[in-house]
Design an enzyme around this catalytic site. Structure first.
Site, PDB file in Angstrom:
ATOM      1  N   GLU A 169      42.387   5.736  -1.754  1.00  0.00           N
ATOM      2  CA  GLU A 169      43.762   4.975  -1.428  1.00  0.00           C
ATOM      3  C   GLU A 169      43.718   4.317  -0.241  1.00  0.00           C
ATOM      4  OE1 GLU A 169      48.434   5.997  -0.975  1.00  0.00           O
ATOM      5  OE2 GLU A 169      47.193   7.663  -1.554  1.00  0.00           O
ATOM      6  N   ASN A 227      49.177   0.311  -2.230  1.00  0.00           N
ATOM      7  CA  ASN A 227      50.667   0.383  -2.446  1.00  0.00           C
ATOM      8  C   ASN A 227      51.392  -0.873  -2.610  1.00  0.00           C
ATOM      9  OD1 ASN A 227      51.007   3.825  -2.294  1.00  0.00           O
ATOM     10  ND2 ASN A 227      49.790   3.151  -0.573  1.00  0.00           N
ATOM     11  N   GLU A 259      50.076   1.323  -6.859  1.00  0.00           N
ATOM     12  CA  GLU A 259      50.787   2.558  -6.825  1.00  0.00           C
ATOM     13  C   GLU A 259      52.292   2.048  -6.571  1.00  0.00           C
ATOM     14  OE1 GLU A 259      49.714   5.555  -4.339  1.00  0.00           O
ATOM     15  OE2 GLU A 259      47.495   5.884  -5.268  1.00  0.00           O
ATOM     16  N   ASP A 289      53.663   6.576  -7.910  1.00  0.00           N
ATOM     17  CA  ASP A 289      53.454   7.325  -6.696  1.00  0.00           C
ATOM     18  C   ASP A 289      54.662   8.380  -6.368  1.00  0.00           C
ATOM     19  OD1 ASP A 289      52.161   8.330  -4.659  1.00  0.00           O
ATOM     20  OD2 ASP A 289      52.517   6.654  -3.297  1.00  0.00           O
ATOM     21  N   GLU A 345      48.756  14.855  -4.854  1.00  0.00           N
ATOM     22  CA  GLU A 345      48.686  14.541  -3.478  1.00  0.00           C
ATOM     23  C   GLU A 345      48.761  15.759  -2.856  1.00  0.00           C
ATOM     24  OE1 GLU A 345      50.236  10.459  -3.186  1.00  0.00           O
ATOM     25  OE2 GLU A 345      51.652  11.702  -3.922  1.00  0.00           O
TER      26      GLU A 345
END
Length: 387
Positions: A169, A227, A259, A289, A345
């Site tokens: 990520e 993101n 995300e 997310d 996560e």
């Protein structure tokens, strides 16, 4: 210690001191309690009387969590089971650990059990929240963007059972010349407020694609997740910009995942839905997310073209609670039924990793699996794993 009645507070304070707790703050209502938190810099546990006439307990839990200056809460009073479960779930969702509900007045044995439970989990050290920093101004952000101070860091994602590397990520960091390394919590709100999110995202994407291009020349494949904020999804140029960037680097869209926070999905306009569909048509993955913190419906999940769910770390941090375990197993079942992958996560320990494996989870990220690192650090990390 949050209690309306001074006599009861004195008795409970005496009990706490007999248990070795010496640093105790007292408050008669939620407003005073919040002031005490701000003055002291934080506490380990809030002991809260449920019979308080002026206290909205759910609101106080939310406000205390937002301050970042409370780790856990213990309640005292008589509750219906449904109310007790509601309070427990509220505490979990806002990031606090509910240590238990005791009778009123509190007794020494259950109070001792509460204190021991906290010490076993957190140790003896008092909460030390990060001191607030002055928000950066628009000029400073623009200067930092122009000087290339916003850098892309990468956190690995791995399979939980075998530890196989699956991707990363992309996380933005601001290498500020005077304030040091800043995390998104230090600047993201101001970036959004000054409408600079697109410029920052473009720099992060460019750095990520450049990294992808470099490692592919070394015969290494890496998937990168970026993101996206809700405001970006409404842009007329988002999908076109990403498509053009992929062409410049001669990279397939299948190497990228975008995300979007679950909370951003509730009021999507037609343009945002169109951008999501166009990104999928480019071959890019789409991930929901911070799943579990929003209020997305099953109908919404079925109609939007997402390919992955990322369960929020707050449920992993409290995995010993039955509610959190239920959230993990139900989210796993939901992902499987919708033919979506699930990434967990915030995996911070071997116990959490092993527990998730037993539940059937397959992929995750967190400090136990791999900390965020800059591009050179990730190259070295990958090289060591391939040796």
């Amino acid at each position: 210690m949050l209690d309306d009645y001074a006599f009861t507070r004195r008795i409970h304070v005496m009990m706490l001191r007999r248990l070795g707790v010496t640093d105790i703050l007292q408050a008669t209502d939620a407003r005073q309690a919040l002031r005490e938190l701000e003055t002291s810099g934080g506490v380990d546990i809030v002991l809260c009387d449920l019979a308080g006439r002026d206290l909205d307990h759910l609101e106080f839990l939310q406000q205390a969590a937002r301050t970042g200056m409370v780790r856990a809460v213990a309640l005292c009073g008589t509750l219906q089971p449904t109310v007790s479960r509601a309070l427990e779930r509220t505490a979990l969702l806002v990031g606090l650990e509910l240590l238990g509900v005791m009778s009123q007045p509190m007794q020494m044995r259950p109070l001792h059990r509460i204190i021991q439970q906290y010490r076993q989990r957190w140790g003896e050290s008092k909460v030390e929240p990060e001191k607030s920093k002055q928000a950066p101004c628009a000029y400073d952000i623009r200067r930092g963007l122009a000087q290339g101070e916003f850098q892309t860091w990468y956190q690995p994602k791995l399979t939980l059972r075998e530890g196989t590397f699956t991707g990363v990520e992309a996380l933005v960091r601001w290498e500020h010349p005077t304030r040091g390394l800043l995390l998104p919590r230090d600047f993201l709100a101001e970036v959004l407020a000054h409408n600079l999110i697109d410029e920052m995202f473009e720099q992060v994407l460019e750095q990520g694609l450049s990294f992808l291009s470099d490692v592919r020349r070394q015969n290494t494949n890496v998937d990168i997740a970026f993101n996206l904020h809700a405001s970006q999804l409404a842009s007329d140029d988002l999908a076109d910009y990403i498509q053009y960037a992929l062409k410049r680097y001669e990279l397939p869209g299948s190497l990228l995942i975008f995300e979007v926070a679950e909370s951003d999905l509730l009021d999507l306009d037609p343009k945002a839905r169109d951008n999501l569909l166009r990104l999928r048509m480019l071959g890019c993955g789409l991930a929901i997310d911070d799943f579990g913190l929003g209020a997305s419906s099953l109908q919404l999940l079925c109609h939007l073209p997402f390919s992955q769910i990322k369960l929020d770390k707050k449920f992993v941090n409290t995995l010993h609670h039955p509610f959190s375990k239920t959230m993990v197993t139900s989210t796993l079942a939901l992902a499987q039924s919708l033919n979506m992958s699930l990434v967990i996560e915030g995996i911070g320990s071997k116990w959490v990793r092993d527990s998730l494996v037993q539940m059937g989870c397959e992929e995750g990220q967190g400090f136990f699996l791999g900390r965020p690192m800059y591009a050179k650090g990730l190259r070295n990390w990958l090289r060591e794993r391939l040796q």
